[in-house]
Design a protein around this motif. Structure first.
Motif, PDB file in Angstrom:
ATOM      1  N   SER A   2      -6.216   5.915  -0.473  1.00 46.73           N
ATOM      2  CA  SER A   2      -7.645   6.017  -0.784  1.00 46.73           C
ATOM      3  C   SER A   2      -7.927   6.741  -2.089  1.00 46.73           C
ATOM      4  N   GLU A   3      -6.942   7.517  -2.604  1.00 50.83           N
ATOM      5  CA  GLU A   3      -7.160   8.286  -3.823  1.00 50.83           C
ATOM      6  C   GLU A   3      -6.208   7.899  -4.948  1.00 50.83           C
ATOM      7  N   GLY A   4      -5.055   7.364  -4.577  1.00 46.60           N
ATOM      8  CA  GLY A   4      -4.016   7.185  -5.589  1.00 46.60           C
ATOM      9  C   GLY A   4      -3.316   8.515  -5.756  1.00 46.60           C
ATOM     10  N   ASP A  36       0.821  -1.224   0.000  1.00 46.04           N
ATOM     11  CA  ASP A  36       0.000   0.000   0.000  1.00 46.04           C
ATOM     12  C   ASP A  36       0.850   1.267   0.000  1.00 46.04           C
ATOM     13  N   ARG A  37       2.095   1.129  -0.410  1.00 47.83           N
ATOM     14  CA  ARG A  37       2.995   2.285  -0.407  1.00 47.83           C
ATOM     15  C   ARG A  37       3.443   2.607  -1.834  1.00 47.83           C
ATOM     16  N   MET A  76     -15.515  -5.008   1.440  1.00 43.83           N
ATOM     17  CA  MET A  76     -16.638  -5.028   0.487  1.00 43.83           C
ATOM     18  C   MET A  76     -17.033  -3.627   0.001  1.00 43.83           C
ATOM     19  N   LEU A  77     -16.330  -2.571   0.436  1.00 42.81           N
ATOM     20  CA  LEU A  77     -16.637  -1.227  -0.043  1.00 42.81           C
ATOM     21  C   LEU A  77     -15.562  -0.782  -1.012  1.00 42.81           C
ATOM     22  N   SER A  78     -15.959  -0.510  -2.244  1.00 37.69           N
ATOM     23  CA  SER A  78     -14.987  -0.112  -3.264  1.00 37.69           C
ATOM     24  C   SER A  78     -15.265   1.310  -3.733  1.00 37.69           C
ATOM     25  N   LEU A  79     -14.216   2.093  -3.827  1.00 38.92           N
ATOM     26  CA  LEU A  79     -14.320   3.457  -4.366  1.00 38.92           C
ATOM     27  C   LEU A  79     -13.830   3.531  -5.812  1.00 38.92           C
ATOM     28  N   GLY A  80     -13.613   2.367  -6.416  1.00 40.73           N
ATOM     29  CA  GLY A  80     -13.132   2.344  -7.796  1.00 40.73           C
ATOM     30  C   GLY A  80     -11.631   2.167  -7.855  1.00 40.73           C
ATOM     31  N   LYS A  81     -11.074   2.486  -9.011  1.00 39.36           N
ATOM     32  CA  LYS A  81      -9.647   2.266  -9.234  1.00 39.36           C
ATOM     33  C   LYS A  81      -8.945   3.557  -9.620  1.00 39.36           C
TER      34      LYS A  81
END
Length: 555
Positions: free
Chosen positions: A365-367, A325-326, A446-451
């Motif tokens: 969370s945003e990229g 995640d880095r 189970m919660l997705s904010l997209g890619k």
């Protein structure tokens, strides 16, 4: 009557040939520019007839080609040069004693001031001056000028055979930056472009490199017709016969390629990178391994860039990697006899853009997160400089700006063009494929904010950009898990009213992972469909591979 018929036919043919020749005659759009430049460097030799304080008087003037601002060499003739066979005197050797700049001109004489040397007028009045016949070395910088225009003028100057042209870095518009890197030239020539009544106004500035003094400034105007003709002639791309010069089978993990001069010595250097290793090769008739470098933190390479960001004559490597995640960015430089990591910065994306280093923050969370800014890197941190202002919202790897237009990757994989007010001018009819995609981390199962997506490399060339167009195996561009059946490189050029698309390569089987461009070669990394070549199984070899194609390339 028959005689007059014959004469009429011959007259008609003569006029037809004459008009045809005129119709196809090549127009020199840069005639005024070229003549202005040449007028400062005629081949002249004359005498110094007077020396008073620091001022010289010459026996040559305007009628001989002398012009204010010219610089001349001051010399004395010494020993005669004798032909070794005939023993005849064929000239005299010269002793250079200084230089001077012309400050005023009459019809038959001129005055100059000494700028170099301790000059005394000999009693026999034998002090001479000249503008030598050797080629004048010019550092040629086309700045923000459209590639086709700059290339057209470059070739016109080269054809005069009066100048030795040295290419300056592309897209440098400030003369101070050019004068920092004189590259053993006599003069800097800087082109500048601006729009005027639908046409292009071109400005030519000449500076003496020794003291950074302005020599001249001249202007010319190019019509829309002239621009289109120059684009047709000089902005075309040629891969002769579409043939590949060399192809190399590489391991499956290789996914990035770049070119540059990394040790400051060797030419024709190429970098090939996987997610945990960078290899430096020299290109001859084959790839010759020079050095390997293990990336300290391995992971998915998001971006791989090269360029001389510290202006020391050696290109640095910029690599941004995602691990878990880095996101970690490294700056790697050739020191001594190998590569060394000189900076490592966490949670930041890096990119070399027009010779400068830009950055954008990363968040799980945003990229891509927040504004794009210029950066001064340090060993483990950085100094944030000015913000890079864009006419549209974009992430660090999504865009390239050409004058008043911005080329930008959209979220759906299509490419768009915007003007300087952020108004869309064009958009590709279909998506052109993706690079890498990652889920935005929410911390909630189970919660997705997209890619968030890292698009394919976008690189400037001519008056447009090179992009990779990918065609998916199953017809769904977003279903990149299945891979791509074919891909190709395209040049997209904005004409002012629409896009011209030129195929640089033919369709290549599989996915083009990356590419690099040098002055005469194109390097293309291709992964076969599904990532493997079934023919290798029959040959008893590993089917997993990446192919490096090296193509002859002129633009």
């Amino acid at each position: 009557m028959h005689y007059f018929k014959k004469c009429s036919i011959f007259l008609f043919l003569f006029l037809f040939i004459l008009l045809t020749k005129q119709g196809y005659a090549q127009v020199d759009y840069f005639q005024n520019f070229k003549e202005s430049l040449l007028s400062y460097f005629p081949i002249i030799t004359g005498k110094v007839i007077k020396l008073e304080n620091n001022e010289l008087t010459f026996d040559k003037g305007a009628k001989d080609g002398i012009k204010k601002g010219q610089r001349v060499v001051l010399f004395e003739e010494t020993m005669p040069l004798i032909h070794p066979v005939t023993r005849q005197i064929i000239g005299k050797s010269e002793k250079i004693i200084g230089s001077a700049e012309v400050v005023s001109v009459e019809e038959n004489s001129s005055k100059a001031i000494i700028i170099e040397g301790n000059i005394n007028l000999p009693k026999e009045n034998s002090l001479l001056f000249k503008i030598p016949k050797s080629k004048i070395k010019i550092l040629y910088a086309q700045g923000n000028t459209e590639w086709a225009v700059g290339e057209g003028y470059y070739r016109e100057l080269k054809n005069t055979e009066r100048f030795e042209l040295i290419n300056a870095p592309v897209n440098i518009n400030e003369v101070d930056n050019l004068l920092k890197e004189p590259q053993n030239a006599d003069v800097v020539l800087l082109l500048k472009q601006s729009k005027q009544n639908g046409n292009i106004k071109l400005t030519q500035e000449l500076y003496w490199i020794k003291d950074k003094k302005l020599l001249s400034r001249s202007e010319t105007e190019l019509s829309a017709v002239a621009i289109n003709e120059l684009r047709k002639k000089y902005a075309s791309l040629i891969v002769p016969e579409g043939h590949t010069l060399l192809s190399f089978r590489l391991s499956r993990g290789v996914n990035r390629v770049a070119t540059g001069n990394f040790d400051g010595i060797s030419q024709n250097q190429i970098l090939i990178a996987s997610d945990n290793e960078i290899s430096l090769y020299l290109i001859d008739v084959d790839l010759k391994l020079k050095s390997n470098y293990l990336i300290p933190i391995g992971g998915d390479i998001l971006w791989f860039d090269t360029g001389d960001i510290d202006k020391d004559g050696k290109d640095e490597i910029i690599v941004t990697i995602k691990k878990d995640d880095r996101v970690v960015s490294s700056i790697i430089k050739w020191v001594g006899d190998g590569f060394v990591e000189i900076s490592r910065i966490n949670d930041i994306f890096l990119r070399i853009y027009d010779g400068s280093l830009i950055a954008q923050a990363y968040s799980p969370s945003e990229g891509f997160n927040g504004e794009i800014f210029y950066i001064l890197p340090q060993k483990s941190t950085y100094q944030k400089n000015s913000i890079l202002k864009l006419p549209v919202k974009a992430n660090i790897y999504d865009f390239y700006i050409f004058g008043d237009t911005t080329f930008k990757w959209e979220d759906d994989g299509s490419l768009a063009v915007y003007n300087n007010k952020g108004i869309p001018l064009w958009r590709s009819q279909e998506p052109m494929g993706f690079g890498l995609q990652y889920e935005k981390q929410t911390g909630i199962a189970m919660l997705s904010l997209g890619k968030w997506k890292v698009q394919s490399r976008i690189k400037p060339l001519s008056n447009g950009v090179i992009v990779i167009e990918k065609k998916p195996l199953l017809g769904f561009v977003n279903a990149s898990t299945f891979g791509y059946r074919s891909s190709k490189l395209q040049l997209l050029q904005w004409t002012g009213i629409g896009i011209e698309q030129t195929d640089i390569t033919d369709e290549m089987s599989g996915e083009i992972l990356d590419y690099a461009v040098s002055s005469d070669k194109l390097f293309v990394l291709v992964k076969p469909p599904f990532g493997f070549n079934p023919k290798r199984i029959l040959q008893g070899e590993s089917p997993f591979e990446t192919i490096l194609h090296i193509l002859s390339f002129k633009y």
